[in-house]
Design an enzyme around this catalytic site. Sequence first.
Site, PDB file in Angstrom:
ATOM      1  CG  HIS A 112     -30.325  35.739 -20.953  1.00  0.00           C
ATOM      2  ND1 HIS A 112     -31.110  34.662 -20.592  1.00  0.00           N
ATOM      3  CD2 HIS A 112     -30.441  36.650 -19.944  1.00  0.00           C
ATOM      4  CE1 HIS A 112     -31.653  34.904 -19.410  1.00  0.00           C
ATOM      5  NE2 HIS A 112     -31.274  36.105 -18.995  1.00  0.00           N
ATOM      6  CG  HIS A 141     -26.788  42.765 -18.397  1.00  0.00           C
ATOM      7  ND1 HIS A 141     -27.349  43.329 -19.526  1.00  0.00           N
ATOM      8  CD2 HIS A 141     -27.676  41.842 -17.944  1.00  0.00           C
ATOM      9  CE1 HIS A 141     -28.531  42.783 -19.736  1.00  0.00           C
ATOM     10  NE2 HIS A 141     -28.757  41.877 -18.802  1.00  0.00           N
ATOM     11  CG  ASP A 192     -31.222  41.720 -15.992  1.00  0.00           C
ATOM     12  OD1 ASP A 192     -31.352  41.591 -17.228  1.00  0.00           O
ATOM     13  OD2 ASP A 192     -30.715  40.838 -15.275  1.00  0.00           O
TER      14      ASP A 192
END
Length: 728
Positions: A465, A503, A614
Amino acid sequence: MDDASVLKYLQENPKLVEDFVVSNEISPETFKRWAVRRTMKYKNVKNGTSGGTGAWTEPDLSMKRRVILETSDNRTRILYEITQCCGQLIGTNSIELIVQNDEGAFSCRKTENGELKLKKVKTSKSADYIQTIVNAGNQTIAEIHFYTQLDSTEKSIVNAVCTWAAATNYYSELYTHKQEGSDGQDIHENIAKQRKLSNFLLDVARSIFHDIVSMDAVIIKVMNFAQKLVDADRASLFLVDSKNAQIYARIFDVGTGDEEHVRVNSEGQKEIRFDMSKGIAGYVASTGEGLNIENAYEDERFNADVDSKTGYTTKTILCMPILIRGIVIGVVQMVNKHDGVFTRQDEDAFEIFAVYCGLALHHAKLYDKIRRSEQKYRVALEVLAYHSVCNADEVNKLKKIEINNRIVELETIDFNGMRLSELEKPLYAVYMFKTLFADTLRFDTEDLIRFVLTVRKNYRRVAYHNWAHGWSVAHAMFATLMNSPDAFTKLEALALYVSCLCHDLDHRGKNNAYMKTMSTPLASIYSTSVMERHHFNQTVTILQQDGHNILKSLSSEDYKKTLSLIKHCILATDLALFFSNKAKLNVILDNNTFDINRQEHRLLTQAVMMTGCDLVASAKPWNIQTETVKVIFEEFYDQGDAERLSGKEPIPMMDRQQAHMLPQMQVGFMRGICMPCYDLIARIFPKNDKMRERCEYNAKKWEELAEEQRKKQEALAQQNGEANETQE
């Protein structure tokens, strides 16, 4: 005819009874008395009590009048009679008198021989209604507890009786004092003083919540009133420093001869300090006992040096402690009462005042502490902001690089962002933004570059991430919007692209479940979608930095709308929300009621689009998919290791010891989440069917690997079994 026969006849002829009761044969007074008795009987049965109407409901109250006159000097008896009167008027015995005095609250009961007994109230029962009785100084002297429901009329009756009773109590006390030879004027003055004290205490309470500017402001207020309260010439307030066994004051008159004690503290403030072992104030601070000294020079604790230096003569001193939870936090010293010596009344008044000013000082101290913490926080935030935003050199370097007007390969989902350098990723992010919005949105290119570079800087260096993932998701949205240019409005497209880029800002490499299980600070701030809410707040923080607001050209209404959409889109990346979104959309699509122009349907579509982007790694070419899965699971295993270190067993997906199960886990993930997501997107936007096709291909590849792994496990198990048989 006997009573039983009469009763039987009346029961058999109720109409006759009714006609007689409402006729002129029965006086209104008698009818009313019967009604009261009936009401009381009903209430007593309902509440499990018994009792009659009582003397207060009889027409002749001469006996009660005599009782009141004979006991006019007995406040408790008067209050008891008031309570009985209220109970009998509304028809209930379920009442209790609570008398309040300096020693606390006491329940009042009447014994069999007619005496009143007071019993200390330790735990009070829950009453259905409480009527307070106050004195002329607005202090509560008693409460009547009703253990039965009262309607509005009954409450009005009780309130009226108690209001008159309070006034009667005042005049009763006034009469008693006169009989004892007291000056009525003194009583009036005392009541006026009590009212004055009550008003000030209210003022102090207000200042706690409205007027606190600093500790010094509250100290000045306390000193001024303390001086007026006891009519003193001077007043001083010392705070207690228990760590150093000292008392100190920051508010003082330098003309009093205290200059030699003046020091400058660590915050640059002047203050006077004394050891708690010295002086009258020190004694009070040490012992918590107040001192009322009529002749200061006869008390060995008094330091006369100050008087000799200033020429001031100290005669009387009233020194009282201020306590919080039994601990002395300050001392107020009042000097030279203007008229005579300090009295017991002065001490009592100050004891009441001390409770409130202790609360005020405590809150002021907390306020000062919070204010200092806030200043430290602002400094820390300023330093953090400096180090969390890009620098001018980075911006200038990116500005100088020329780029093609159109990069066709970026418009496909298959593009491999892994091959881009650290310089190319932000450059291409700027390019994608310009391509989408250059014709419809006014923005400053330098602000855009600065925004993108700062977003990059605020992604942590975790395995998956990270900035590379944020860029990849933004690219997926770019490709989707390019293939379906009319699907969303420009504001919606803007929100979708910015949301994808931001995000996962400041992701720590741990999921929401970990944050909650480990009771992290973030989990205490956000109750749901912990990380996603943090990502949105980080996005807003960056937009608020100088030179970073890429939305500043929008109108106020459009700005709010875009921020709201960004929040909606970023929160939608919480996979826990995907399942409900999927279920809603499937029902709408199956019923052929989907309408892209309906706001609810648009929001659901945007949410599913965010999930699809995503998860875009699952729709990439196989070589990109496998490389991405490696880093995803490395991050999972890092979380599992952290959970195991804290004594918790990780789930198989995050257990490094279960790494051989990776293909099988991927099959479950692809079939359970990714494929349903891309099926939905393909049903809404057929042009984006390629993501579904690619995901289907990758899922089959993982199924092949899972099957191979299963066969290997079976073969290994068989070999181990044969080896065990040979040994036996």
